[in-house]
Design a protein around this motif. Structure first.
Motif, PDB file in Angstrom:
ATOM      1  N   ILE A   4       0.873  -1.065   0.084  1.00 20.66           N
ATOM      2  CA  ILE A   4      -0.011  -0.157  -0.106  1.00 20.66           C
ATOM      3  C   ILE A   4       1.108   1.195   0.010  1.00 20.66           C
ATOM      4  CG2 ILE A   4      -1.743   1.307   1.486  1.00 20.66           C
ATOM      5  CD1 ILE A   4      -2.203  -1.490   2.434  1.00 20.66           C
ATOM      6  N   VAL A   5       0.620   2.182  -0.873  1.00 18.44           N
ATOM      7  CA  VAL A   5       1.400   3.520  -0.961  1.00 18.44           C
ATOM      8  C   VAL A   5       0.419   4.649  -0.461  1.00 18.44           C
ATOM      9  CG1 VAL A   5       0.832   3.788  -3.341  1.00 18.44           C
ATOM     10  CG2 VAL A   5       2.842   4.995  -2.246  1.00 18.44           C
ATOM     11  N   ILE A   6       0.809   5.416   0.574  1.00 13.32           N
ATOM     12  CA  ILE A   6       0.388   6.500   0.994  1.00 13.32           C
ATOM     13  C   ILE A   6       0.931   7.751   0.418  1.00 13.32           C
ATOM     14  CG2 ILE A   6      -0.484   7.603   3.194  1.00 13.32           C
ATOM     15  CD1 ILE A   6      -1.510   4.676   2.972  1.00 13.32           C
ATOM     16  N   ALA A   7       0.144   8.467  -0.102  1.00  7.60           N
ATOM     17  CA  ALA A   7       0.477   9.923  -0.833  1.00  7.60           C
ATOM     18  C   ALA A   7       0.561  10.842  -0.074  1.00  7.60           C
ATOM     19  CB  ALA A   7       0.085  10.026  -2.454  1.00  7.60           C
ATOM     20  N   GLU A  31       2.802  -4.221   3.895  1.00  8.82           N
ATOM     21  CA  GLU A  31       3.783  -3.324   3.477  1.00  8.82           C
ATOM     22  C   GLU A  31       3.348  -1.849   3.230  1.00  8.82           C
ATOM     23  OE1 GLU A  31       7.731  -2.158   0.589  1.00  8.82           O
ATOM     24  OE2 GLU A  31       6.645  -4.276   0.315  1.00  8.82           O
ATOM     25  N   VAL A  32       3.505  -1.213   4.035  1.00 10.47           N
ATOM     26  CA  VAL A  32       2.920   0.574   3.749  1.00 10.47           C
ATOM     27  C   VAL A  32       4.173   1.352   3.452  1.00 10.47           C
ATOM     28  CG1 VAL A  32       1.776   2.321   4.837  1.00 10.47           C
ATOM     29  CG2 VAL A  32       1.062   0.092   5.500  1.00 10.47           C
ATOM     30  N   VAL A  33       3.976   1.862   2.424  1.00  8.27           N
ATOM     31  CA  VAL A  33       5.067   2.804   1.764  1.00  8.27           C
ATOM     32  C   VAL A  33       4.667   4.109   1.718  1.00  8.27           C
ATOM     33  CG1 VAL A  33       6.674   3.277  -0.115  1.00  8.27           C
ATOM     34  CG2 VAL A  33       6.054   1.102   0.439  1.00  8.27           C
ATOM     35  N   THR A  52       9.753  10.258   4.252  1.00  9.40           N
ATOM     36  CA  THR A  52       8.934   9.336   3.114  1.00  9.40           C
ATOM     37  C   THR A  52       9.966   8.468   2.415  1.00  9.40           C
ATOM     38  OG1 THR A  52       8.845  11.015   1.249  1.00  9.40           O
ATOM     39  CG2 THR A  52       6.992  10.955   2.717  1.00  9.40           C
ATOM     40  N   ASP A  53       9.276   7.327   2.039  1.00  4.14           N
ATOM     41  CA  ASP A  53      10.067   6.313   1.357  1.00  4.14           C
ATOM     42  C   ASP A  53      10.560   6.617  -0.120  1.00  4.14           C
ATOM     43  OD1 ASP A  53      10.126   4.447   3.693  1.00  4.14           O
ATOM     44  OD2 ASP A  53       7.882   4.386   3.282  1.00  4.14           O
ATOM     45  N   ILE A  54       9.613   6.996  -0.747  1.00  5.69           N
ATOM     46  CA  ILE A  54       9.842   7.467  -2.235  1.00  5.69           C
ATOM     47  C   ILE A  54       8.981   8.501  -2.779  1.00  5.69           C
ATOM     48  CG2 ILE A  54       9.966   4.779  -2.736  1.00  5.69           C
ATOM     49  CD1 ILE A  54       6.922   4.958  -3.408  1.00  5.69           C
ATOM     50  N   GLY A  55       9.497   8.841  -3.837  1.00  6.10           N
ATOM     51  CA  GLY A  55       8.838  10.161  -4.649  1.00  6.10           C
ATOM     52  C   GLY A  55       7.524   9.448  -5.166  1.00  6.10           C
ATOM     53  N   ILE A  68      -3.445   5.127  -1.617  1.00  8.93           N
ATOM     54  CA  ILE A  68      -4.362   5.954  -0.671  1.00  8.93           C
ATOM     55  C   ILE A  68      -3.898   7.570  -0.530  1.00  8.93           C
ATOM     56  CG2 ILE A  68      -4.919   6.137   1.951  1.00  8.93           C
ATOM     57  CD1 ILE A  68      -5.890   3.546   0.285  1.00  8.93           C
ATOM     58  N   ILE A  69      -4.878   8.440  -0.730  1.00 10.36           N
ATOM     59  CA  ILE A  69      -4.634   9.807  -0.681  1.00 10.36           C
ATOM     60  C   ILE A  69      -5.252  10.325   0.428  1.00 10.36           C
ATOM     61  CG2 ILE A  69      -4.152  12.144  -2.044  1.00 10.36           C
ATOM     62  CD1 ILE A  69      -4.892  10.052  -4.364  1.00 10.36           C
TER      63      ILE A  69
END
Length: 191
Positions: A4-7, A31-33, A52-55, A68-69
């Motif tokens: 899951i990516v949280i923006a 995995e939460v990124v 944060t982990d990534i752009g 998820i935003i």
């Protein structure tokens, strides 16, 4: 294991993704990124600094099960990221896409809500978005709305937003239901 990516953006509403992040990472072993526009730290409305982990450029529907935003003041300040390409990519790949609070209106602007049941802070907020054509599918209710893999909620509903995202991911079984029920019971205010 779900990814899951949280923006996140500066001035994001830190309470909106918090329960979802804890439930998926701690209880359900996902995995939460976390991501930010440029991969640099962001500061929430409450002053929480997140490294944060990534752009955002590293977010793609092939690598994640959900985008998820959370909402926040970036939209009111005119500094919000344009999520059109990411939102349509996740939708077109049949991945979970969630927007809460101002982010639900941001999803309205992308057109991904036009053909699905959805909610948000208000219909008026969605109607301010130039690309929005989903008024007939808007549900004015305090709980989150899930239609297939798209989940929306008002900023006052992070609990039902969490539940509907878990359902969309196929993770809302007895264990998640029990953990969230216990959490809610422990955090209720006395009448």
């Amino acid at each position: 294991m779900s990814r899951i990516v949280i923006a996140l953006q500066n001035d994001y509403a830190d309470w909106e993704p918090a329960l979802l992040m804890a439930a998926t990472r701690y209880w359900l072993n996902c995995e939460v990124v976390t991501a930010s526009p440029d991969g640099q730290p962001v500061i929430s409305m409450g002053g929480l600094k997140v490294a944060t982990d990534i752009g955002f450029d590293a977010i793609n529907a092939e690598s994640f099960d959900a985008l998820i935003i959370p909402g926040g003041y970036a939209w009111e300040q005119g500094t919000a990221f344009d999520f059109t390409a990411l939102a349509t990519g996740f939708r077109d790949h049949g991945k979970v896409l969630g927007g809460i609070c101002a982010a639900a209106s941001a999803l309205a602007a992308t057109g991904v809500l036009d053909d699905v049941a959805h909610t948000g802070n208000s219909l008026a907020s969605h109607k301010k978005q130039a690309g929005y054509r989903g008024e007939a599918r808007y549900l004015d209710q305090p709980q989150a709305v899930r239609d297939g893999k798209i989940v929306t909620a008002a900023g006052s509903a992070p609990d039902t937003f969490t539940i509907e995202v878990l359902k969309a991911l196929g993770l809302y079984g007895p264990e998640a239901e029990q953990e969230l029920a216990e959490f809610a019971a422990e955090h209720r205010r006395p009448a």
